[in-house]
Design a protein around this motif. Structure first.
Motif, PDB file in Angstrom:
ATOM      1  N   HIS A   1      45.022  46.929  46.133  1.00 39.59           N
ATOM      2  CA  HIS A   1      46.143  46.148  46.669  1.00 39.59           C
ATOM      3  C   HIS A   1      47.363  47.031  46.924  1.00 39.59           C
ATOM      4  CE1 HIS A   1      44.830  41.882  46.410  1.00 39.59           C
ATOM      5  NE2 HIS A   1      44.001  42.351  45.492  1.00 39.59           N
TER       6      HIS A   1
ATOM      7  N   ARG B   1      45.810  39.244  40.792  1.00 34.80           N
ATOM      8  CA  ARG B   1      46.530  38.239  41.586  1.00 34.80           C
ATOM      9  C   ARG B   1      47.604  37.558  40.748  1.00 34.80           C
ATOM     10  NH1 ARG B   1      44.081  32.804  44.545  1.00 34.80           N
ATOM     11  NH2 ARG B   1      46.096  32.005  45.233  1.00 34.80           N
TER      12      ARG B   1
ATOM     13  N   ILE C   1      50.647  39.994  40.446  1.00 31.91           N
ATOM     14  CA  ILE C   1      51.478  40.373  41.595  1.00 31.91           C
ATOM     15  C   ILE C   1      51.899  39.203  42.475  1.00 31.91           C
ATOM     16  CG2 ILE C   1      50.410  42.657  41.644  1.00 31.91           C
ATOM     17  CD1 ILE C   1      48.791  41.809  44.057  1.00 31.91           C
ATOM     18  N   ASP C   2      51.302  38.027  42.271  1.00 33.08           N
ATOM     19  CA  ASP C   2      51.655  36.861  43.077  1.00 33.08           C
ATOM     20  C   ASP C   2      52.730  36.052  42.345  1.00 33.08           C
ATOM     21  OD1 ASP C   2      51.872  34.599  44.590  1.00 33.08           O
ATOM     22  OD2 ASP C   2      49.737  34.139  44.660  1.00 33.08           O
TER      23      ASP C   2
ATOM     24  N   PHE D   1      51.941  32.416  41.358  1.00 25.57           N
ATOM     25  CA  PHE D   1      50.786  32.088  40.524  1.00 25.57           C
ATOM     26  C   PHE D   1      51.291  31.356  39.282  1.00 25.57           C
ATOM     27  CE2 PHE D   1      47.208  32.500  37.732  1.00 25.57           C
ATOM     28  CZ  PHE D   1      46.095  32.626  38.567  1.00 25.57           C
TER      29      PHE D   1
ATOM     30  N   TYR E   1      39.964  30.514  41.388  1.00 30.88           N
ATOM     31  CA  TYR E   1      40.987  31.407  41.921  1.00 30.88           C
ATOM     32  C   TYR E   1      40.388  32.665  42.558  1.00 30.88           C
ATOM     33  CZ  TYR E   1      45.071  28.938  40.107  1.00 30.88           C
ATOM     34  OH  TYR E   1      46.066  28.013  39.883  1.00 30.88           O
TER      35      TYR E   1
ATOM     36  N   SER F   1      44.394  35.488  48.583  1.00 25.35           N
ATOM     37  CA  SER F   1      45.831  35.580  48.283  1.00 25.35           C
ATOM     38  C   SER F   1      46.636  35.460  49.567  1.00 25.35           C
ATOM     39  CB  SER F   1      46.133  36.923  47.601  1.00 25.35           C
ATOM     40  OG  SER F   1      45.392  37.050  46.409  1.00 25.35           O
ATOM     41  N   LYS F   2      47.774  34.768  49.487  1.00 20.97           N
ATOM     42  CA  LYS F   2      48.629  34.614  50.657  1.00 20.97           C
ATOM     43  C   LYS F   2      49.459  35.848  50.877  1.00 20.97           C
ATOM     44  CE  LYS F   2      48.891  29.574  50.331  1.00 20.97           C
ATOM     45  NZ  LYS F   2      49.778  28.403  50.222  1.00 20.97           N
TER      46      LYS F   2
END
Length: 290
Positions: free
Chosen positions: A82, A264, A267-268, A271, A284, A289-290
């Motif tokens: 990522h 996710r 870093i989201d 979440f 999930y 991920s958006k």
């Protein structure tokens, strides 16, 4: 000024000729009625150039506790995929894995039973993922799964870190009594995390985690057993409600799915905090991920 002009207009012709040569001053600038032109043209100054700095790259940095273990190594690799800078701390320090991604991780050697080990590793970190866990005597298991993680949670909180992801374990009913120190340590760490990180603490509770485990240069394909079990146990969810024995039917989950959801969650920013069970991990891991 209007009075002066009016008097000149109603005066003699000679006075009118004087009007043609009359100049008025408006806002400090002279306008001549003879030429109807501006004697002193307006000066337009160019605006100074403003140096706008280029957009800064993301400053996110992830610290993985136990990054050279089975789950931790997959978490490190997923985060690097990522584009997130990754550091890791463990008792052995640098990973023994020879995979190319391992050279992109900043490795620290330390013992989480001592908070001093965390100071340097936490520098500049925005999020922590703990993959720390182990077995042994009840006292040893409580220290590894409980005390070590509690120390890390407190140190991260004191450092001002906003998000902390903890990979815990599902409740296996009767097994809990056989591994009392293991589960008591896990639950103590969970309680500390939800207390210290009420808005940024995420707990993952997978069951049996399968995947390819590296032991030195040897690869152990745990998926040979885990994958078929996961498919079978998908249809036994209702049976997991049976006291003590039911939780033994909790489906296994792929280590890749655990790593994907852990990163996710780290870093989201949207979440949700709280506890994610094995079914939530599966759900999930299938979402993009958006």
């Amino acid at each position: 000024m209007k009075t002066i002009i009016s008097r000149l207009i109603h005066s003699t012709p000679s006075s009118i000729s004087k009007l043609n040569a009359f100049a008025v001053s408006i806002n400090g600038r002279n306008f001549s009625t003879d030429s109807n032109k501006i004697d002193e043209p307006f000066k337009v100054e160019e605006a100074g150039t403003v140096n706008v700095p280029p957009p800064q790259p993301p400053t996110e940095k992830l610290l993985v506790l136990g990054g050279n273990g089975f789950v931790g190594s997959h978490v490190c690799r997923e985060a690097l995929n990522h584009g997130v800078p990754v550091a890791s701390i463990s008792r052995s320090g640098r990973s023994s894995l020879h995979d190319a991604w391992a050279s992109n991780v900043i490795w620290y050697k330390g013992n989480l039973l001592s908070t001093e080990s965390l100071k340097e590793a936490l520098n500049g970190v925005t999020t922590v993922i703990s993959c720390v866990g182990g077995f042994g005597s009840n006292a040893t298991m409580y220290k590894i799964n409980g005390t070590a993680n509690i120390n890390a949670i407190r140190a991260a909180s004191d450092q001002g870190i906003k998000r902390f992801v903890y990979i815990s374990a599902a409740d296996f009913g009767v097994v809990n009594y056989l591994l009392q120190g293991y589960y008591e340590g896990k639950r103590a760490a969970e309680t500390e995390l939800l207390t210290r990180f009420p808005y940024g603490g995420i707990i993952l509770r997978p069951g049996f985690i399968y995947g390819t485990r590296s032991v030195g240069s040897m690869k152990i394909p745990l998926g040979i057993v885990g994958s078929p079990m996961e498919m079978v146990f998908q249809h036994t969810r209702a049976l997991t409600q049976i006291p003590l024995v039911g939780p033994l039917l909790t489906p296994p989950v792929n280590v890749t799915a655990v790593a994907k959801v852990a990163v996710r969650a780290a870093i989201d920013p949207v979440f949700p905090p709280g506890v994610i069970d094995v079914y939530g991990i599966q759900r999930y891991s299938e979402k993009k991920s958006k």
